[in-house]
Design a protein around this motif. Structure first.
Motif, mmCIF file in Angstrom:
data_model
loop_
_atom_site.group_PDB
_atom_site.id
_atom_site.type_symbol
_atom_site.label_atom_id
_atom_site.label_comp_id
_atom_site.label_asym_id
_atom_site.label_seq_id
_atom_site.Cartn_x
_atom_site.Cartn_y
_atom_site.Cartn_z
ATOM 1 N N VAL A 138 0.832 -1.325 -0.064
ATOM 2 C CA VAL A 138 0.048 -0.106 -0.008
ATOM 3 C C VAL A 138 0.954 1.182 -0.194
ATOM 4 O O VAL A 138 0.407 2.277 -0.383
ATOM 5 C CB VAL A 138 -1.053 0.052 1.425
ATOM 6 N N LYS A 151 1.315 5.894 -1.709
ATOM 7 C CA LYS A 151 1.297 6.697 -0.322
ATOM 8 C C LYS A 151 2.640 7.397 -0.171
ATOM 9 O O LYS A 151 3.642 6.757 -0.867
ATOM 10 C CB LYS A 151 0.959 5.954 1.003
ATOM 11 N N TYR A 162 5.027 7.466 1.706
ATOM 12 C CA TYR A 162 5.244 6.881 3.076
ATOM 13 C C TYR A 162 6.463 7.841 3.886
ATOM 14 O O TYR A 162 7.430 8.228 3.580
ATOM 15 C CB TYR A 162 5.743 5.573 2.862
ATOM 16 N N TRP A 174 -2.166 9.541 1.020
ATOM 17 C CA TRP A 174 -2.304 8.957 -0.180
ATOM 18 C C TRP A 174 -1.730 9.798 -1.468
ATOM 19 O O TRP A 174 -2.237 11.106 -1.257
ATOM 20 C CB TRP A 174 -3.805 8.724 -0.502
ATOM 21 N N SER A 206 8.756 4.327 -0.791
ATOM 22 C CA SER A 206 7.570 4.140 -1.691
ATOM 23 C C SER A 206 7.905 3.745 -3.013
ATOM 24 O O SER A 206 7.179 3.084 -3.675
ATOM 25 C CB SER A 206 6.670 5.661 -1.606
#
Length: 328
Positions: free
Chosen positions: A64, A68, A70, A81, A295
């Motif tokens: 995920v 995002k 991150y 997001w 990410s």
């Protein structure tokens, strides 16, 4: 649910695809019977299943962060997001075309040049009739597989170091030529392939030897009766006998076509050969680990997994179309 048809009794006429209660109980009894009968085999499967569950499936939840921005301090849940922003950043990167080209080139070289030595070595070992010599050759060829790539690079450096390597020193003293093979862009990929063949051919040959052991010996006897020599037996019996194994390994390698051997490349890589040696995984390592850009690393990992999945499914269908059994 009972049917209104006369004489139907208690026949089950529920929705299509649904199992009747009686059939369901029978199926469960069959499952439980199988579990009781082969309970030791299922217990032996548990460690392997737990390994894949813990280290391969549960970590998928972390993908995920590819969608995002991150942040280590905020964690996965509180990181904002960003949608497909990281994918656009990766694909628009000026380095990405070169990275993709190098990765595909190295992977295709490995598929083309590294699979045939496995088959050839297995066929040669299979023809050796002196048992002790066959075991000795298996041990010698299989031994390098247990060496780490750091040790392999150390051995390579001992022979090919620009100023002090055994080979480079001999060539310089006897031929007057100064070799710079480890920093030469033209030699970087051949050195990777040669060291990979030396390290992994023995292990690959064992897989084919196992496949050769399953060939029915009556086929060879029938070939001899028909007047076939050793070469015709090889062509008509031996090679067809290992075809499915070869196709299976080929499909698996195609699925990992974007994995060009990170550990080996990272150890052998240096600044002078970045143009031909820098691959997706080494770039991701610098971005994800050294620069803490997790990410981007997750984005590239997800992209590679999707490409690998598509290639495996496609290669499996092609293999079945040409008469192979595929992997499922």
């Amino acid at each position: 649910m009972k049917s209104d048809h006369p004489g139907a009794g208690t026949e089950w006429t529920g929705a299509p695809g649904l199992m009747s209660p009686a059939a369901g109980r029978t199926a469960w009894k069959a499952v439980l019977g199988t579990l009781r009968r082969y309970h030791w085999l299922y217990l032996m499967m548990i460690p392997g299943l737990l390994y894949y569950l813990i280290y391969h499936y549960i970590p998928m939840a972390g993908l995920v962060i590819a969608f995002k921005d991150y942040n280590l301090m905020q964690g996965i849940g509180k990181s904002p997001w960003v949608g497909l922003e990281h994918f656009r950043e990766v694909f628009r990167s000026p380095d990405f075309p070169l990275l993709l080209k190098n990765t595909l080139t190295l992977s295709l070289y490995r598929i083309v040049f590294n699979m045939l030595p496995d088959v050839i070595l297995a066929l040669v070992l299979n023809e050796i009739r002196v048992r002790w010599f066959k075991q000795l050759m298996q041990t010698v060829t299989y031994g390098p597989y247990f060496l780490s790539w750091i040790i392999v690079y150390g051995l390579t450096f001992a022979f090919l170091a620009p100023e002090s390597g055994l080979i480079t020193t001999w060539v310089r003293d006897h031929m007057g030529i100064s070799l710079q093979l480890l920093t030469d862009k033209e030699w970087f990929r051949p050195i990777l392939l040669m060291t990979d063949i030396w390290k992994n051919t023995g292990f690959g040959a064992i897989i084919y030897l196992a496949a050769l052991a399953t060939i029915n010996q009556e086929l060879y006897e029938a070939a001899v009766v028909d007047g076939a020599g050793r070469w015709k037996q090889l062509w008509h019996v031996t090679l067809p006998g290992i075809r499915d194994v070869f196709l299976m390994l080929l499909i698996l390698r195609i699925g990992h076509i974007l994995d060009a051997g990170f550990e080996q490349v990272y150890i052998f890589l240096n600044a002078r050969v970045y143009e031909v040696g820098d691959i997706i995984d080494t770039w991701v390592f610098r971005r994800g680990i050294e620069n803490l850009d997790f990410s981007t690393a997750a984005t590239v990992g997800l992209f590679k997994s999707m490409v690998g999945f598509i290639l495996v499914v496609t290669a499996n269908k092609v293999a079945k179309k040409f008469g192979g059994s595929g992997i499922w």
